[in-house]
Design a protein around this motif. Structure first.
Motif, PDB file in Angstrom:
ATOM      1  N   LEU A 204      -9.547  15.538 -39.056  1.00  0.00           N
ATOM      2  CA  LEU A 204      -8.688  15.982 -40.086  1.00  0.00           C
ATOM      3  C   LEU A 204      -7.694  17.041 -39.749  1.00  0.00           C
ATOM      4  O   LEU A 204      -8.012  17.917 -38.697  1.00  0.00           O
ATOM      5  CB  LEU A 204      -9.447  16.715 -41.140  1.00  0.00           C
TER       6      LEU A 204
ATOM      7  N   TYR B 114      -6.019  20.601 -35.397  1.00  0.00           N
ATOM      8  CA  TYR B 114      -7.307  19.831 -35.573  1.00  0.00           C
ATOM      9  C   TYR B 114      -8.629  20.646 -35.085  1.00  0.00           C
ATOM     10  O   TYR B 114      -9.746  20.225 -35.284  1.00  0.00           O
ATOM     11  CB  TYR B 114      -7.244  18.727 -34.592  1.00  0.00           C
TER      12      TYR B 114
ATOM     13  N   LYS C  90     -13.416  17.154 -48.182  1.00  0.00           N
ATOM     14  CA  LYS C  90     -12.314  18.031 -47.293  1.00  0.00           C
ATOM     15  C   LYS C  90     -12.592  19.479 -47.837  1.00  0.00           C
ATOM     16  O   LYS C  90     -12.663  20.495 -46.826  1.00  0.00           O
ATOM     17  CB  LYS C  90     -10.912  17.787 -47.526  1.00  0.00           C
TER      18      LYS C  90
ATOM     19  N   ALA D 178     -11.403  13.021 -40.069  1.00  0.00           N
ATOM     20  CA  ALA D 178     -10.236  12.721 -40.869  1.00  0.00           C
ATOM     21  C   ALA D 178     -10.517  11.615 -42.320  1.00  0.00           C
ATOM     22  O   ALA D 178     -10.014  11.703 -43.382  1.00  0.00           O
ATOM     23  CB  ALA D 178      -9.191  11.732 -40.120  1.00  0.00           C
TER      24      ALA D 178
END
Length: 429
Positions: free
Chosen positions: A117, A144, A322, A317
């Motif tokens: 992500l 990252y 999130k 990712a």
């Protein structure tokens, strides 16, 4: 050298659900959302380490859950080698855990393949981090990885061993010739009972420091080698006269002592490695005191030193959570109470907020004081190494070991490593 690769076999810890590493992003919330105290979301967190790190991590997870009742963290850990095998399998199947402890060597491999992500898209506070450190977690402008902590290279030595041999403690300023003479003096005065150290030219990161001392890049911006065969030959030649003497321990003996290091086994008086291994070395060796000195350099104004993230925090990712992942990462890198839990066992906390909120005493203070002592020599941390670097680092160690054993000469060793490196770079171009 204490080696992360020799830690315990897989053990699960954490919440009541620990022990089963659930599929990435289990739960009912939609992307980016968190749950509630009555219906928390569960994120999966994995790391490598030993039982001490597992216990500290369990405490940090419990503290996070206490402060964030809408999120549960399912924890799992394994040894270093097994860790990357698992991640490769999960990545191939599209199921990386939500949050992961990460190593700089593997950041580009996964980041460039869009498997991690972009943490710049979520809310993680990096205000308390040194700006020179953050690029180590970035690739092509995207973040990252966030460093949890820093470490720097140092020469460990046992002052009691030196005193018993009538050898003065180093003052922290030495050339490679002087360092080699010091290693030889230990072997000579101990009549072979104690070696000066291990063959430091077999350590990739020490080679990287030597390159920096000579203003040579390890890798170019386009992912090629920044040094020549002649550079590597010069490096491996530095200890050519020491191999097979009492100055450096033989590779055969190193293998016999594994998983303990020669330094931890009291077979050598020094070790060149990362500064955050202090607690482990003390535990293994039983020494009352160990000290740290800067690495040798032929240029007293350029020691080639830098603060490297001892580890980073990353997220998948494909995580469905999130915001929860970001809150957990922010907590693990910034919260002062987390700093108190880990002290310097992960390295010196990278966030000033966490560092200032942590009390360092004894062993921990030694590591913090060493990093303060080298501040004037520090340069920017290197950017993430090229794709496949983990393989190159392992082959560097293996081929240097063959050199130490006498299975290869310097020309053969250099040709062998360059062939592997160039094949790997071509393969990942």
């Amino acid at each position: 050298m204490i080696n992360r690769r020799h830690f315990l076999t897989t053990v699960a810890v954490g919440t009541a659900s620990a022990g089963v590493l659930a599929a990435c992003g289990t739960g009912s919330s939609t992307s980016g959302q968190t749950g509630s105290a009555e219906n928390p979301v569960t994120i999966n967190y994995t790391w490598w380490g030993n039982d001490d790190r597992a216990e500290r991590t369990r405490k940090a997870i419990a503290l996070f859950e206490e402060k964030n009742p809408d999120i549960k963290v399912n924890g799992n850990f394994t040894d270093f080698a097994g860790y990357w095998q698992k991640r490769a399998t999960e990545a191939a199947g599209g199921g990386l855990p939500d949050v992961m402890q990460w190593d700089l060597s593997y950041l580009r491999d996964y980041g460039q393949r869009n498997q991690l992500l972009d943490l710049g898209t979520v809310n993680i506070n990096t205000d308390a981090f040194e700006k020179s450190l953050l690029p180590s977690g970035q690739i092509k402008g995207k973040t990252y990885g966030i460093p949890t902590s820093t470490n720097a290279f140092a020469v460990y030595y046992d002052p009691a061993k030196l005193a018993s041999l009538g050898i003065a403690e180093p003052d922290g300023s030495w050339t490679y010739k002087e360092f080699n003479e010091f290693l030889t003096e230990v072997g000579t005065k101990s009549n072979g009972a104690i070696f000066g150290g291990t063959d430091y030219t077999g350590v990739w990161w020490m080679f990287n420091i030597w390159l920096r001392q000579n203003n040579i890049q390890a890798f170019t911006e386009d992912g090629k080698l920044g040094f020549t065969k002649d550079d590597l030959k010069k490096w491996w030649n530095l200890t050519a006269d020491l191999r097979g003497t009492g100055a450096i321990v033989s590779e055969e003996r190193v293998t016999q002592l594994a998983p303990k290091s020669p330094f931890g086994s009291n077979v050598t008086a020094t070790e060149v490695t990362w500064d955050n291994f202090m607690a482990g070395y003390l535990a293994d060796s039983g020494a009352k005191e160990l000290k740290l000195a800067p690495v040798p350099s032929d240029d007293p104004d350029n020691l080639g030193l830098f603060l490297k993230p001892s580890m980073l925090m990353v997220a998948s990712a494909k995580t469905k959570f999130k915001d929860a992942a970001a809150r957990f990462i922010d907590f693990m890198v910034n919260d002062p109470e987390v700093g108190q839990i880990f002290k310097t066992s992960r390295g010196v906390p990278a966030s000033k907020t966490q560092r200032d909120g942590t009390t360092f005493e004894g062993t921990d203070k030694l590591v913090v004081d060493y990093e303060k002592s080298i501040e004037k020599y520090l340069k920017d941390a290197p950017e993430p190494p090229i794709v496949g670097f983990g393989t190159l680092e392992a082959s560097f160690k293996r081929i240097a070991s063959d050199l130490n054993y006498g299975k290869l000469d310097i020309n053969g060793a250099t040709d062998a490593w360059f062939k592997e490196a160039e094949d790997l770079i071509k393969q990942n171009a």
